[in-house]
Design a protein around this motif. Structure first.
Motif, PDB file in Angstrom:
ATOM      1  N   MET A  74       6.174 -81.237  26.497  1.00 33.92           N
ATOM      2  CA  MET A  74       5.815 -82.482  25.825  1.00 33.92           C
ATOM      3  C   MET A  74       6.675 -82.636  24.584  1.00 33.92           C
ATOM      4  SD  MET A  74       2.101 -83.950  24.674  1.00 33.92           S
ATOM      5  CE  MET A  74       1.671 -82.679  23.531  1.00 33.92           C
ATOM      6  N   ASN A  75       7.050 -83.830  24.296  1.00 37.16           N
ATOM      7  CA  ASN A  75       7.831 -84.138  23.101  1.00 37.16           C
ATOM      8  C   ASN A  75       7.007 -83.788  21.869  1.00 37.16           C
ATOM      9  OD1 ASN A  75       9.079 -85.434  20.926  1.00 37.16           O
ATOM     10  ND2 ASN A  75       9.877 -87.051  22.232  1.00 37.16           N
ATOM     11  N   ASP A  76       7.546 -82.950  20.980  1.00 32.53           N
ATOM     12  CA  ASP A  76       6.812 -82.505  19.803  1.00 32.53           C
ATOM     13  C   ASP A  76       6.473 -83.635  18.847  1.00 32.53           C
ATOM     14  OD1 ASP A  76       6.764 -79.919  20.682  1.00 32.53           O
ATOM     15  OD2 ASP A  76       8.590 -79.340  19.622  1.00 32.53           O
ATOM     16  N   ALA A  77       7.144 -84.755  18.949  1.00 36.88           N
ATOM     17  CA  ALA A  77       6.857 -85.881  18.061  1.00 36.88           C
ATOM     18  C   ALA A  77       5.484 -86.485  18.356  1.00 36.88           C
ATOM     19  CB  ALA A  77       7.933 -86.948  18.193  1.00 36.88           C
ATOM     20  N   HIS A  78       4.940 -86.181  19.528  1.00 41.24           N
ATOM     21  CA  HIS A  78       3.652 -86.750  19.918  1.00 41.24           C
ATOM     22  C   HIS A  78       2.630 -85.641  20.061  1.00 41.24           C
ATOM     23  CE1 HIS A  78       5.572 -90.580  20.649  1.00 41.24           C
ATOM     24  NE2 HIS A  78       6.524 -89.918  21.215  1.00 41.24           N
ATOM     25  N   HIS A  79       1.559 -85.725  19.283  1.00 41.93           N
ATOM     26  CA  HIS A  79       0.512 -84.717  19.373  1.00 41.93           C
ATOM     27  C   HIS A  79      -0.487 -85.046  20.470  1.00 41.93           C
ATOM     28  CE1 HIS A  79      -2.306 -87.404  17.317  1.00 41.93           C
ATOM     29  NE2 HIS A  79      -1.284 -87.751  16.577  1.00 41.93           N
TER      30      HIS A  79
ATOM     31  N   ARG B 174      -1.873 -86.231  24.208  1.00 41.55           N
ATOM     32  CA  ARG B 174      -1.496 -86.146  25.613  1.00 41.55           C
ATOM     33  C   ARG B 174      -1.798 -87.445  26.332  1.00 41.55           C
ATOM     34  NH1 ARG B 174      -5.064 -82.918  27.992  1.00 41.55           N
ATOM     35  NH2 ARG B 174      -3.916 -83.117  29.908  1.00 41.55           N
ATOM     36  N   HIS B 175      -2.546 -88.322  25.668  1.00 44.74           N
ATOM     37  CA  HIS B 175      -3.016 -89.543  26.307  1.00 44.74           C
ATOM     38  C   HIS B 175      -2.396 -90.766  25.637  1.00 44.74           C
ATOM     39  CE1 HIS B 175      -5.909 -86.703  27.833  1.00 44.74           C
ATOM     40  NE2 HIS B 175      -6.385 -86.502  26.624  1.00 44.74           N
ATOM     41  N   LEU B 176      -1.993 -91.733  26.455  1.00 48.33           N
ATOM     42  CA  LEU B 176      -1.375 -92.942  25.928  1.00 48.33           C
ATOM     43  C   LEU B 176      -2.148 -94.163  26.413  1.00 48.33           C
ATOM     44  CD1 LEU B 176       1.057 -94.109  24.332  1.00 48.33           C
ATOM     45  CD2 LEU B 176       2.253 -94.288  26.536  1.00 48.33           C
ATOM     46  N   ILE B 177      -2.520 -95.005  25.462  1.00 45.96           N
ATOM     47  CA  ILE B 177      -3.162 -96.271  25.780  1.00 45.96           C
ATOM     48  C   ILE B 177      -2.092 -97.353  25.772  1.00 45.96           C
ATOM     49  CG2 ILE B 177      -4.831 -98.005  25.015  1.00 45.96           C
ATOM     50  CD1 ILE B 177      -6.442 -95.652  23.816  1.00 45.96           C
ATOM     51  N   LEU B 178      -1.984 -98.075  26.873  1.00 47.99           N
ATOM     52  CA  LEU B 178      -1.007 -99.146  27.009  1.00 47.99           C
ATOM     53  C   LEU B 178      -1.689-100.469  26.694  1.00 47.99           C
ATOM     54  CD1 LEU B 178       0.636 -98.071  30.384  1.00 47.99           C
ATOM     55  CD2 LEU B 178       1.427 -97.563  28.073  1.00 47.99           C
ATOM     56  N   LEU B 179      -1.137-101.196  25.730  1.00 48.47           N
ATOM     57  CA  LEU B 179      -1.700-102.468  25.282  1.00 48.47           C
ATOM     58  C   LEU B 179      -0.651-103.573  25.373  1.00 48.47           C
ATOM     59  CD1 LEU B 179      -3.645-101.840  21.946  1.00 48.47           C
ATOM     60  CD2 LEU B 179      -4.580-102.561  24.120  1.00 48.47           C
TER      61      LEU B 179
ATOM     62  N   GLY C  60       5.719 -99.955  29.942  1.00 49.64           N
ATOM     63  CA  GLY C  60       4.894 -99.017  29.190  1.00 49.64           C
ATOM     64  C   GLY C  60       4.780 -97.664  29.871  1.00 49.64           C
ATOM     65  N   PHE C  61       4.566 -97.667  31.193  1.00 54.37           N
ATOM     66  CA  PHE C  61       4.503 -96.405  31.926  1.00 54.37           C
ATOM     67  C   PHE C  61       5.827 -95.662  31.817  1.00 54.37           C
ATOM     68  CE2 PHE C  61       0.915 -98.321  34.374  1.00 54.37           C
ATOM     69  CZ  PHE C  61      -0.011 -97.321  34.132  1.00 54.37           C
ATOM     70  N   ALA C  62       6.940 -96.357  31.944  1.00 57.40           N
ATOM     71  CA  ALA C  62       8.249 -95.714  31.827  1.00 57.40           C
ATOM     72  C   ALA C  62       8.422 -95.089  30.443  1.00 57.40           C
ATOM     73  CB  ALA C  62       9.368 -96.723  32.105  1.00 57.40           C
ATOM     74  N   TRP C  63       8.025 -95.813  29.395  1.00 55.36           N
ATOM     75  CA  TRP C  63       8.112 -95.308  28.026  1.00 55.36           C
ATOM     76  C   TRP C  63       7.289 -94.028  27.891  1.00 55.36           C
ATOM     77  CZ3 TRP C  63       5.145 -94.077  23.841  1.00 55.36           C
ATOM     78  CH2 TRP C  63       5.729 -94.119  22.567  1.00 55.36           C
ATOM     79  N   GLY C  64       6.065 -94.049  28.400  1.00 50.43           N
ATOM     80  CA  GLY C  64       5.189 -92.886  28.294  1.00 50.43           C
ATOM     81  C   GLY C  64       5.654 -91.701  29.117  1.00 50.43           C
ATOM     82  N   LEU C  65       6.160 -91.950  30.315  1.00 50.87           N
ATOM     83  CA  LEU C  65       6.664 -90.859  31.150  1.00 50.87           C
ATOM     84  C   LEU C  65       7.869 -90.187  30.512  1.00 50.87           C
ATOM     85  CD1 LEU C  65       6.266 -92.491  34.664  1.00 50.87           C
ATOM     86  CD2 LEU C  65       4.982 -90.514  33.770  1.00 50.87           C
ATOM     87  N   GLU C  66       8.729 -90.969  29.876  1.00 54.96           N
ATOM     88  CA  GLU C  66       9.891 -90.399  29.177  1.00 54.96           C
ATOM     89  C   GLU C  66       9.465 -89.472  28.051  1.00 54.96           C
ATOM     90  OE1 GLU C  66      12.154 -93.722  27.767  1.00 54.96           O
ATOM     91  OE2 GLU C  66      12.789 -94.305  29.785  1.00 54.96           O
ATOM     92  N   ARG C  67       8.253 -89.664  27.542  1.00 57.65           N
ATOM     93  CA  ARG C  67       7.748 -88.871  26.415  1.00 57.65           C
ATOM     94  C   ARG C  67       6.662 -87.887  26.850  1.00 57.65           C
ATOM     95  NH1 ARG C  67       9.922 -93.472  25.350  1.00 57.65           N
ATOM     96  NH2 ARG C  67      11.067 -93.812  23.417  1.00 57.65           N
ATOM     97  N   ALA C  68       6.544 -87.679  28.138  1.00 60.85           N
ATOM     98  CA  ALA C  68       5.700 -86.639  28.734  1.00 60.85           C
ATOM     99  C   ALA C  68       4.209 -86.787  28.447  1.00 60.85           C
ATOM    100  CB  ALA C  68       6.189 -85.249  28.310  1.00 60.85           C
ATOM    101  N   TYR C  69       3.725 -88.023  28.370  1.00 59.17           N
ATOM    102  CA  TYR C  69       2.278 -88.203  28.271  1.00 59.17           C
ATOM    103  C   TYR C  69       1.647 -87.838  29.609  1.00 59.17           C
ATOM    104  CZ  TYR C  69       2.580 -90.468  23.734  1.00 59.17           C
ATOM    105  OH  TYR C  69       2.778 -90.713  22.407  1.00 59.17           O
ATOM    106  N   ALA C  70       0.460 -87.241  29.557  1.00 63.46           N
ATOM    107  CA  ALA C  70      -0.217 -86.780  30.771  1.00 63.46           C
ATOM    108  C   ALA C  70      -1.142 -87.833  31.362  1.00 63.46           C
ATOM    109  CB  ALA C  70      -1.018 -85.516  30.459  1.00 63.46           C
TER     110      ALA C  70
END
Length: 117
Positions: free
Chosen positions: A1-6, A8-13, A81-91
């Motif tokens: 996971m990208n260390d910049a993000h603590h 694991r979950h991403l809400i897409l708005l 949004g999904f592409a952005w999150g997948l690039e940053r390893a959100y689960a």
């Protein structure tokens, strides 16, 4: 996971002209006792939605903005949004509307159902 993000979950708005709601919604999501980040996917709202997002106190730490140049529609916003999150390893990804038709208080229950079936 990208260390910049603590989180694991991403809400897409996805947003378009949600300036009146966006700050309150971001406040409610950031106040949850869950490790969630929020990605606002804005289609260059003429009402200044993206500016409100960038002025939020959690901007660039838990709140992020994907600003698209023109109105491209909901399906396209989610794909971006999904592409952005997948690039940053959100689960985990949760889709929400920015008009409070989806309640922020339901996010913990959704995450529990995802994690524990």
């Amino acid at each position: 996971m990208n260390d910049a993000h603590h989180a694991r979950h991403l809400i897409l708005l996805p947003t378009y002209n949600e300036r009146e709601n966006i700050s309150d919604l971001l406040d409610a999501l950031c106040a949850l006792d869950e490790p969630v980040d929020v990605l606002v996917i804005d289609d260059s709202s003429p009402d200044g939605t993206s500016e409100e997002v960038m002025h939020h106190s959690a901007f660039a730490t838990r709140v992020f903005l994907l600003l698209r140049r023109k109105k491209e529609g909901l399906g396209s916003a989610y794909r971006s949004g999904f592409a952005w999150g997948l690039e940053r390893a959100y689960a985990t990804f949760i889709q929400m509307d920015a008009d409070f038709s989806h309640r922020p208080d339901d996010v913990p229950r959704l995450l529990d159902a995802i994690q524990n079936g």
